[in-house]
Design a protein around this motif. Structure first.
Motif, PDB file in Angstrom:
ATOM      1  N   GLN A  11       7.506   8.072 -55.622  1.00 23.68           N
ATOM      2  CA  GLN A  11       8.411   7.741 -56.670  1.00 23.68           C
ATOM      3  C   GLN A  11       9.749   8.533 -56.319  1.00 23.68           C
ATOM      4  O   GLN A  11      10.737   7.945 -56.284  1.00 23.68           O
ATOM      5  CB  GLN A  11       7.986   7.930 -57.904  1.00 23.68           C
ATOM      6  N   ARG A  15      13.237   7.056 -55.515  1.00 22.71           N
ATOM      7  CA  ARG A  15      14.383   7.446 -56.356  1.00 22.71           C
ATOM      8  C   ARG A  15      15.409   7.889 -55.462  1.00 22.71           C
ATOM      9  O   ARG A  15      16.770   7.523 -55.617  1.00 22.71           O
ATOM     10  CB  ARG A  15      13.991   8.368 -57.616  1.00 22.71           C
ATOM     11  N   ASP A 314      14.097  -3.711 -56.122  1.00 20.95           N
ATOM     12  CA  ASP A 314      12.962  -2.698 -57.010  1.00 20.95           C
ATOM     13  C   ASP A 314      13.127  -1.399 -56.300  1.00 20.95           C
ATOM     14  O   ASP A 314      12.932  -0.452 -57.125  1.00 20.95           O
ATOM     15  CB  ASP A 314      11.926  -3.606 -57.534  1.00 20.95           C
ATOM     16  N   GLU A 319      12.151   1.597 -59.029  1.00 16.64           N
ATOM     17  CA  GLU A 319      11.333   0.721 -59.693  1.00 16.64           C
ATOM     18  C   GLU A 319       9.843   1.325 -59.036  1.00 16.64           C
ATOM     19  O   GLU A 319       9.781   1.473 -58.142  1.00 16.64           O
ATOM     20  CB  GLU A 319      11.437  -0.598 -59.775  1.00 16.64           C
ATOM     21  N   ASP A 320       8.812   1.227 -60.295  1.00 20.04           N
ATOM     22  CA  ASP A 320       7.518   1.367 -59.520  1.00 20.04           C
ATOM     23  C   ASP A 320       7.101  -0.248 -59.171  1.00 20.04           C
ATOM     24  O   ASP A 320       7.350  -1.067 -59.943  1.00 20.04           O
ATOM     25  CB  ASP A 320       6.495   1.677 -60.817  1.00 20.04           C
TER      26      ASP A 320
END
Ligand code: AHR
Length: 346
Positions: A11, A15, A314, A319-320
């Motif tokens: 993540q 990000r 995404d 996004e996850d």
């Protein structure tokens, strides 16, 4: 590292990639100018647009109708998607060295994300680390890489090749349930590729798991091409009397169609003398089924461009996403071939 740690790490990584996206495009547009020649050779052009994401797509090649349909699906979805400024398409020509070179070109240009359809499973660690160090997320499309590289890509969108192999195996065990020692010939895909490894694994998992009585006469690679399938089948027919062969399991349509040609040239009736299973589900495969030359078709769906664009957006947006996103597919027997033929998209 635990699953949770891994998820956090991913993540964070993605990000970071999202945050630096626009800056990277602006800088990348300038940096890319020196690389235009290299990219032009690959069919791409310069990035640097502010209107959306610049995605690099490192494709396997153009070895089959499946592949051509897949490239077309990804290209047209990217072209119609306002969120995508540009798709830089690289044709790997079934050659890992070319795919690695393409990946490195895309990294140097600092694209927003790279979609990789890896020709084989191994040998990707270094370049995936380079992409990670450059903060460029990598998505796998279609084929997978070895499990130890799992932390180095964001997600994989593609078929469950093991399940495809299982479907083929289940058909054999049902169709030949009453036979003694069913004689099998196998045409494998590209050596070291995920679909070749997994379609094989799933097939024998079912046969062996059910204690099915079979005899594997021969198994060789036809490299997922019609020419390869034809050549290998010619060799098979020289070493095995067709009367002693019950079923041919071809890992894709092209090889199966090539093998059918070889059988017909040798006076063997495919679908009759030798039962035939193929994987993919192209119009040509279904036509061969409707003509009685193919007995079972396991579908592998190449039309996932829209899904891939959603995933890329995404991933770049932080996004996850699931580590594996399956593509929907089915399997077809003789009663369905003619009806299904008009629905085939490629
Ligand atoms: O990776 C998917 C496989 O690759 C398809 O089954 C085959 O036709 C292609 O070459």
């Amino acid at each position: 590292m635990s699953g949770a740690d891994r998820a956090n790490k991913n993540q964070h990584f993605f990000r970071g990639a999202a945050r630096s996206g626009v800056t990277r495009r602006l800088v990348g547009g300038l940096a890319a100018t020196g690389l235009l020649l290299g990219l032009a050779a690959c069919g791409g052009d310069s990035g640097g647009s502010d209107d959306g994401l610049v995605i690099g797509f490192v494709q396997v090649g153009a070895e089959s109708a499946w592949r051509t349909a897949n490239s077309e699906s990804v290209r047209s979805s990217a072209g119609e998607d306002d969120r995508i400024a540009e798709l830089k398409f690289i044709d790997g020509q079934q050659d890992q060295a070319k795919q690695l070179e393409g990946m490195r070109n895309l990294i140097t240009q600092r694209v927003d994300a790279i979609v990789l359809a890896p020709v084989v499973e191994t040998g990707w660690t270094e370049v995936l680390e380079e992409a990670r160090d450059a903060d460029i997320p990598v998505l796998l499309a279609d084929r997978s890489v070895e499990q130890s590289d799992e932390d180095l890509y964001a997600t994989r969108l593609g078929s469950d090749f093991v399940e495809e192999g299982r479907k083929a195996g289940a058909w054999v065990t049902e169709e030949f349930a009453d036979a003694d020692g069913t004689a099998v010939l196998e045409l494998e895909g590209t050596v070291g590729s995920a679909p070749a490894n997994d379609r094989k694994a799933g097939f024998y998992e079912v046969l062996d798991g059910e204690g099915f009585d079979y005899d594997l006469l021969d198994s060789q690679s036809g490299d997922f091409t019609a020419e390869g399938g034809k050549e290998v089948m010619e060799v098979f027919l020289q070493s095995h009397d067709p009367e002693d062969v019950d079923v041919l399991y071809a890992h894709n349509d092209e090889m199966g169609l090539g093998a059918i040609q070889a059988m017909e040239e040798a006076g063997v009736e495919p679908g009759e003398d030798v039962r035939v299973i193929i994987v993919d589900g192209s119009a040509a495969g279904f036509q061969a089924g409707a003509d009685g030359k193919v007995d079972y078709i396991v579908e592998c769906n190449p039309v996932f461009g829209d899904q891939l664009m959603d995933l890329a957006v995404d991933v770049v947006g932080g996004e996850d996403v699931d580590k594996y996103v399956p593509v929907e597919e089915s399997a077809y027997g003789p009663d369905e071939f003619a009806d299904e033929l008009p629905n085939r998209q490629y």
